[in-house]
Design an enzyme around this catalytic site. Sequence first.
Site, PDB file in Angstrom:
ATOM      1  N   SER A 178      53.185  -5.743 -15.339  1.00 38.52           N
ATOM      2  CA  SER A 178      51.874  -5.106 -15.446  1.00 38.52           C
ATOM      3  C   SER A 178      51.247  -5.224 -16.824  1.00 38.52           C
ATOM      4  O   SER A 178      50.026  -5.197 -16.948  1.00 38.52           O
ATOM      5  CB  SER A 178      51.970  -3.633 -15.042  1.00 38.52           C
ATOM      6  OG  SER A 178      52.935  -2.958 -15.818  1.00 38.52           O
ATOM      7  N   HIS A 206      50.632  -5.854  -8.849  1.00 40.73           N
ATOM      8  CA  HIS A 206      49.608  -6.756  -9.397  1.00 40.73           C
ATOM      9  C   HIS A 206      49.618  -8.138  -8.759  1.00 40.73           C
ATOM     10  O   HIS A 206      48.827  -8.998  -9.132  1.00 40.73           O
ATOM     11  CB  HIS A 206      49.789  -6.890 -10.918  1.00 40.73           C
ATOM     12  CG  HIS A 206      49.722  -5.574 -11.614  1.00 40.73           C
ATOM     13  ND1 HIS A 206      48.543  -4.990 -12.009  1.00 40.73           N
ATOM     14  CD2 HIS A 206      50.698  -4.689 -11.933  1.00 40.73           C
ATOM     15  CE1 HIS A 206      48.793  -3.818 -12.570  1.00 40.73           C
ATOM     16  NE2 HIS A 206      50.097  -3.619 -12.534  1.00 40.73           N
ATOM     17  N   LYS A 238      44.949  -1.377  -6.764  1.00 35.59           N
ATOM     18  CA  LYS A 238      44.650  -2.504  -7.652  1.00 35.59           C
ATOM     19  C   LYS A 238      43.858  -3.555  -6.872  1.00 35.59           C
ATOM     20  O   LYS A 238      42.704  -3.314  -6.565  1.00 35.59           O
ATOM     21  CB  LYS A 238      45.941  -2.985  -8.276  1.00 35.59           C
ATOM     22  CG  LYS A 238      46.354  -1.901  -9.279  1.00 35.59           C
ATOM     23  CD  LYS A 238      47.728  -1.885  -9.775  1.00 35.59           C
ATOM     24  CE  LYS A 238      47.875  -0.662 -10.674  1.00 35.59           C
ATOM     25  NZ  LYS A 238      49.242  -0.244 -10.863  1.00 35.59           N
TER      26      LYS A 238
HETATM   27  C1  LIG Z   1      49.999   0.842 -11.235  1.00 33.18           C
HETATM   28  C2  LIG Z   1      51.405   0.574 -10.927  1.00 33.18           C
HETATM   29  C3  LIG Z   1      52.155   1.479 -10.164  1.00 33.18           C
HETATM   30  C4  LIG Z   1      51.615   2.815  -9.774  1.00 33.18           C
HETATM   31  O1  LIG Z   1      50.763   2.724  -8.686  1.00 33.18           O
HETATM   32  P1  LIG Z   1      49.734   3.911  -8.442  1.00 33.18           P
HETATM   33  O2  LIG Z   1      49.310   3.721  -7.029  1.00 33.18           O
HETATM   34  O3  LIG Z   1      48.646   3.743  -9.417  1.00 33.18           O
HETATM   35  O4  LIG Z   1      50.512   5.186  -8.639  1.00 33.18           O
HETATM   36  C5  LIG Z   1      53.428   1.121  -9.824  1.00 33.18           C
HETATM   37  N1  LIG Z   1      53.963  -0.052 -10.215  1.00 33.18           N
HETATM   38  C6  LIG Z   1      53.281  -0.928 -10.973  1.00 33.18           C
HETATM   39  C7  LIG Z   1      53.935  -2.205 -11.372  1.00 33.18           C
HETATM   40  C8  LIG Z   1      51.986  -0.639 -11.351  1.00 33.18           C
HETATM   41  O5  LIG Z   1      51.325  -1.484 -12.131  1.00 33.18           O
END
Ligand SMILES: *Cc1c(COP(=O)(O)O)cnc(C)c1O
Length: 385
Positions: A178, A206, A238
């Site tokens: 990330s 991602h 995302k």
């Molecule tokens: C953003 C993210 C999460 C968390 O997801 P949310 O739905 O925002 O709680 C988990 N793992 C990774 C790799 C992320 O980038």
Amino acid sequence: MSFDDLASELAVRKQQSLYRHRRTLETPQDPIVQVDGREYLAFCSNDYLGLANHPDVIRSFQKAANQYGVGGGASHLVNGHSKAHHDLEEALAEFTGRPRALLFSTGYMANLGAVNALLDKRDAVFEDRLNHASLLDAGLLSGARFQRYLHNDAESLESRLCKTEARRKLVVTDGVFSMDGDVADLLSISAECAKHDAWLMVDDAHGFGCLGHQGGGCAEHFAMKEDQIQVLIGTLGKGFGTAGAFVAGTEELIETLIQHARTYIYTTSMPPAVAAATLTSLKLLREETWRRDKLEALINQFRKGCESLGLELMDSPTPIQPIMVGESDKAIQISKGLEKEGIFISAIRPPTVPKGSARLRVTLSAAHSEAQVERLLSALEKVAC
Ligand SMILES: *Cc1c(COP(=O)(O)O)cnc(C)c1O
């Protein structure tokens, strides 16, 4: 003992340029946003495909709100599991080519829930040292023996796997990292897992929407089924542009999560309208392959531009294109300079990233135009070079 030291702790944090402030967004996620009353060109959201504000997604959300109301009203196991949730789970199972998928309210909760439903103190968990905080927390909370291996390094993983006598072994990694944007070497990692009778859990927050011809993420990119990635996590906030998360895998995995995942059992289901909106965003994410083509073109344009400016990028083929800065105060200074030029990019500092590796986390979206990336490059030339 009192809490008198809170103020001095906060002061120290400020001094170290580690203090975090929230900014108030007054418009939808889009390349042009209004923040605290001022207009900016933004390069920091995770809305990689430009779906968070897509008219079809909004329409599905509104229609479902009329049909189901707003709140989920109860947990999935009481009476909060609506047909909208159920339809989305079936569509996500089909999309990922897995027998089943299970919705969670956030990615953080999916990760905590999955790891903790599978492991206890008889077990061992192996994590990439750059894994997302939610994965590290999940492993620590489980009570399993917790070990980190060197970033994206199958040999380092193997040297740990061969020393364990735990009951269950779970290897956990981001699919696309990330904060660095690089892609996990999943074929090598999965080969080690197979050799040592470990399961592989991939959090592809991602990757979905960005990698794979249909946007199926790392699993599609590497053509890996549930016998290689036993626990596949996707987040919906995302690339999907909505909110929530899912776990995809076998019938037995999903039933185990329904029985034991505490962050699934003891929480209210996501609003059904979010599930309905996600069904529409899934269709767009899958079918509108031009969004991935456009992203690829913008990524190439940005990387070439940075190279000619002599800016240090990371080895990333994804829309996450961090510019490595090093010290936190310098990262803040560049971010503030860009703000003066009307460009919004947040500085990412420790402890989100390792000490001395503060960076500007530039993210690109299919909603950006070539001209907007050009504008970013000119501002970087002025402020960061
Ligand atoms: C953003 C993210 C999460 C968390 O997801 P949310 O739905 O925002 O709680 C988990 N793992 C990774 C790799 C992320 O980038």
